[in-house]
Every structure is written in structure tokens, then in C-alpha cells.
Scaffold this motif. Structure first.
Motif, PDB file in Angstrom:
ATOM      1  N   GLN A 160       0.819  -1.311   0.006  1.00 29.33           N
ATOM      2  CA  GLN A 160      -0.224   0.131   0.063  1.00 29.33           C
ATOM      3  C   GLN A 160       0.916   1.382   0.027  1.00 29.33           C
ATOM      4  O   GLN A 160       0.262   2.430  -0.006  1.00 29.33           O
ATOM      5  N   GLY A 161       2.112   1.208  -0.009  1.00 30.24           N
ATOM      6  CA  GLY A 161       2.957   2.324  -0.086  1.00 30.24           C
ATOM      7  C   GLY A 161       3.550   2.650   1.283  1.00 30.24           C
ATOM      8  O   GLY A 161       4.181   3.944   1.188  1.00 30.24           O
ATOM      9  N   PRO A 184       4.834   8.105   2.575  1.00 23.61           N
ATOM     10  CA  PRO A 184       5.992   9.110   1.975  1.00 23.61           C
ATOM     11  C   PRO A 184       4.961  10.307   1.450  1.00 23.61           C
ATOM     12  O   PRO A 184       3.840  10.044   0.973  1.00 23.61           O
ATOM     13  N   THR A 185       5.778  11.442   1.527  1.00 21.20           N
ATOM     14  CA  THR A 185       5.333  12.418   0.834  1.00 21.20           C
ATOM     15  C   THR A 185       5.795  12.637  -0.844  1.00 21.20           C
ATOM     16  O   THR A 185       6.507  11.934  -1.085  1.00 21.20           O
ATOM     17  N   GLY A 189       9.789  12.878   1.825  1.00 19.31           N
ATOM     18  CA  GLY A 189       9.749  12.677   3.300  1.00 19.31           C
ATOM     19  C   GLY A 189       8.734  11.596   3.708  1.00 19.31           C
ATOM     20  O   GLY A 189       8.437  10.811   2.873  1.00 19.31           O
ATOM     21  N   VAL A 190       8.757  11.504   5.003  1.00 19.29           N
ATOM     22  CA  VAL A 190       7.718  10.436   5.340  1.00 19.29           C
ATOM     23  C   VAL A 190       7.207  11.131   6.790  1.00 19.29           C
ATOM     24  O   VAL A 190       7.610  11.899   7.546  1.00 19.29           O
ATOM     25  N   VAL A 191       5.772  11.052   6.691  1.00 18.14           N
ATOM     26  CA  VAL A 191       4.941  11.439   7.883  1.00 18.14           C
ATOM     27  C   VAL A 191       4.607  10.190   8.582  1.00 18.14           C
ATOM     28  O   VAL A 191       3.632   9.116   8.093  1.00 18.14           O
ATOM     29  N   PHE A 192       4.893   9.946   9.926  1.00 20.21           N
ATOM     30  CA  PHE A 192       4.574   8.683  10.427  1.00 20.21           C
ATOM     31  C   PHE A 192       3.350   9.065  11.453  1.00 20.21           C
ATOM     32  O   PHE A 192       3.233   9.969  11.846  1.00 20.21           O
TER      33      PHE A 192
END
Length: 369
Positions: A160-161, A184-185, A189-192
């Protein structure tokens, strides 16, 4: 660069009868399809210190090797396509560290956008298969410079990415290890948003190091005693199809499948503590054990959680990458500590399975896993 016949062990068809403890039985074999690496020759044919590998949808193999200070890309036939991420500070380059506080450098292939994530806990980069860089981040959280920020490293990407990052955070005299899941943006980047604690370990004192600092007008020496986490007593991996975590509690000889809510979905008793866990895209769990006689064994659980058997490889394996259709890439070394990469395919008595109502549903199988 093709299949080797002159390495310390020659491989043809690797065939063993499955050792099964459940009612469902089957015979499996591992058939060698490809081997990379040489004892001597061109530098492009040699491996120095393989940390990780990734495989994309076209079967290209990406290998991060700080010993050779690059990431090499091979096609599915084993031919070198290119070298990317060379040693340096410029765009598309990186500092190749032999080791960090979070272990070896990781490679993670993101299939949705066809991007390669490279992460050693200090520096994270996102590249495409040509080596074009899309993002670079320097990590500030570690045990010494900024202990209030967790030290993290990208571990996996699911179907699902979602991005999964392994993190450690020292709290007092202990260190807590957990998995953070995020998205991931557009800018990579990554929003956890979710976390799952998988271990808590005491910090043990390491060597004492002395540094000199200027305090006021004086130059003084300060002794600092490092504290490092005790050795992890578990193995873990993420099921990319289901978004759950498989983790072994080695001291109890148990294997658990855990949801991100913290609920334990399934528990299995183990005969021996595993060295590594992997889950295929179809949901089969590969439990790797290292034998005392320089051999490697995988115990197999199918997508319904049934124990199906085991396969043996008569070489010590340091890394396993399980892909779709029973394709397995492993890293192994000979008696001279020369490293090789081998692609194997699991074949045998793998029937189509539909899980019962009291079992966890998953994808049914054909002739391979």
C-alpha cells in the motif's frame, strides 16, 4: 558475469525432502538460477562487504557494498548495468560507512514510484534506478549528539506504499526499539502516524573515551563512557501484504504475528531461535536458522499459518531476500570469506490453499510460493 562453477562449492539443483511437523506435508527443492561474484577478476565482479540488497519488479538486483563504496545494479541475467551512489559528497553520491549504531546500511525498493531508499541511520537518500537523486536527509537523532530524538532507519515498504522505519530511543538506562509506520510525501519525506514497540533493552557501558573541550579560558579533558544497547534477542520483519509485524522472542522460542494496534494475531512455538525472518508477498513466512555445520535452514509457514516443511542450503547465509513466486536471493560466503549473491527458486508440492474461517485469510498459491 554469470553462474559460477569454480567457486568453493558448486551448485546445481539443491534438493531436500521437507521436514514437516504439521499434518500437511510436502517436498520442496531450491533450484539455483543465478550466482554473482568472483574470487578474483575485475573490480565490478567482486564484492567487499555486502550490507543489503533489493530487487525491483524487473528483476534488477541492487547491492550496497561499503567495501567497494558504491551501489551496483545488475540485470536479472546477472550482468552489471551500472554503478550508482559512489563515494562522495555531491548529488547522487554518499558517504559509505562500514557500520552505524543501527547496523548495516539498508536498501529498500519502493515499487509504486520505482525509487530506491538508502539508509544507514546517519544519511538517507532516495534515488531512481539510474542513480538520479530525489532527496537527501541527514539524521540528527543518535545516542550521543541528540538522545531525545529517535535514531531511525528505513526498513521496508508495503504493497500500500507505507514506509516502515526501525527506530531506537534511549530512555534512562534502557533503549526502546520500535517500528514506525508512515506514508511518503510527494517530496519523498515520511509522515509517521503509527508505532509498535518490539523490544526494550538495558544499556550496557562500553569503552571510555576522552575528549578535550574549552571551558571558559581553560582547556580540559572530559572522560565519557559510552552506553550501548545489549544485543537484540529477537528477529522481526513486516508482512508487506498484510501490514503486520512478525517478531521472534528468542528467549521464549516463540514467533508472533502482531498488528500495529499491539494485538497478537498468531503465536507459534519454535524449536530453535531464528537468525532472520522474511515474508513473501503471498504471505509465506521464511524462518532462517544458522546451523553449527556452516549450513542454513529455512522453516516454512504457509499463508494460512500451517507449518509446511523446511529446506536446507549447505552454506552459511548472511542475508535473505524473499520475493514473489518463491524467488529467493541470498548472500553467502565461502571458506575464504569471499561473498556471493545467489538467486534460488523454491519449487515443490505447494497446493492452492483457502484458509478456514478460524484462520487468517490470505492469497492462495499455485505451484510456487
Amino acid at each position: 558475469m554469470g553462474i559460477l562453477s569454480s567457486a568453493s562449492l558448486a551448485f546445481g539443483s539443491l534438493l531436500w525432502a521437507a521436514s514437516v511437523t504439521a499434518a500437511q506435508v510436502g517436498d520442496f527443492r531450491l533450484v539455483e538460477e543465478l550466482q554473482l561474484g568472483r574470487i578474483e577478476g575485475l573490480e565490478s565482479d567482486l564484492f567487499g562487504d555486502i550490507h543489503d540488497l533489493a530487487v525491483d519488479a524487473d528483476g534488477r538486483i541492487y547491492v550496497v557494498d561499503p567495501g567497494m563504496q558504491n551501489v551496483r545494479v545488475f540485470d536479472r541475467d546477472g550482468q552489471l548495468v551500472r554503478e550508482i551512489a559512489p563515494e562522495g559528497e555531491g548529488p547522487g553520491e554518499r558517504r559509505h560507512r562500514r557500520m552505524s549504531y543501527l547496523g548495516p546500511t539498508s536498501l529498500t525498493w519502493e515499487p509504486n514510484r520505482a525509487r530506491l531508499w538508502i539508509d544507514d541511520g546517519f544519511q538517507r537518500q532516495v534515488l531512481d534506478s539510474l542513480g538520479v537523486e530525489y532527496r537527501r536527509d541527514m539524521r540528527t537523532g543518535n545516542f550521543y549528539t541528540n538522545p531525545d530524538i529517535p535514531a531511525g532507519k528505513i526498513a521496508q515498504v508495503d504493497a500500500q506504499g507505507h514506509i516502515y522505519e526501525y527506530q531506537r530511543l534511549p530512555i534512562g538506562d534502557t533503549t526502546v526499539s520500535y517500528i514506525a509506520r508512515g506514508v511518503p510525501t510527494a517530496e519523498y519525506g515520511v509522515v509517521f502516524s503509527d508505532t509498535l514497540t518490539i523490544d526494550s533493552r538495558a544499556l550496557e557501558s562500553g569503552e571510555t573515551r576522552t575528549t578535550e573541550r574549552t571551558i571558559g579560558s581553560s582547556r580540559v579533558s572530559i572522560a565519557v563512557s559510552d552506553k550501548r544497547p545489549e544485543r537484540d534477542e529477537h528477529a522481526w520483519t513486516v508482512s508487506t501484504a498484510r501490514g503486520t509485524v512478525w517478531i521472534s522472542v528468542n528467549e521464549r522460542r516463540q514467533l508472533h504475528e502482531i498488528a500495529f494496534t499491539g494485538d497478537t494475531l498468531r503465536t507459534f512455538d519454535l524449536d530453535t531461535a531464528p537468525t532472520e525472518l522474511d515474508v513473501s508477498p503471498e504471505g509465506w513466512v521464511w524462518i532462517r536458522h544458522s546451523g553449527a555445520n556452516a549450513e542454513t535452514t529455512w522453516d516454512l509457514l504457509d499463508n494460512c499459518g500451517e507449518r509446511r516443511g523446511s529446506v536446507l542450503l549447505p552454506v552459511p547465509v548472511s542475508l535473505t531476500h524473499v520475493g514473489r513466486g518463491g524467488v529467493v536471493h541470498v548472500v553467502w560466503s565461502d571458506d575464504l570469506d569471499i561473498e556471493y549473491i545467489m538467486r534460488l527458486r523454491l519449487e515443490g508440492d505447494v497446493d492452492r490453499r483457502t484458509c478456514q474461517a478460524n484462520q487468517t485469510p490470505s492469497v492462495t498459491q499455485d505451484s510456487t510460493v
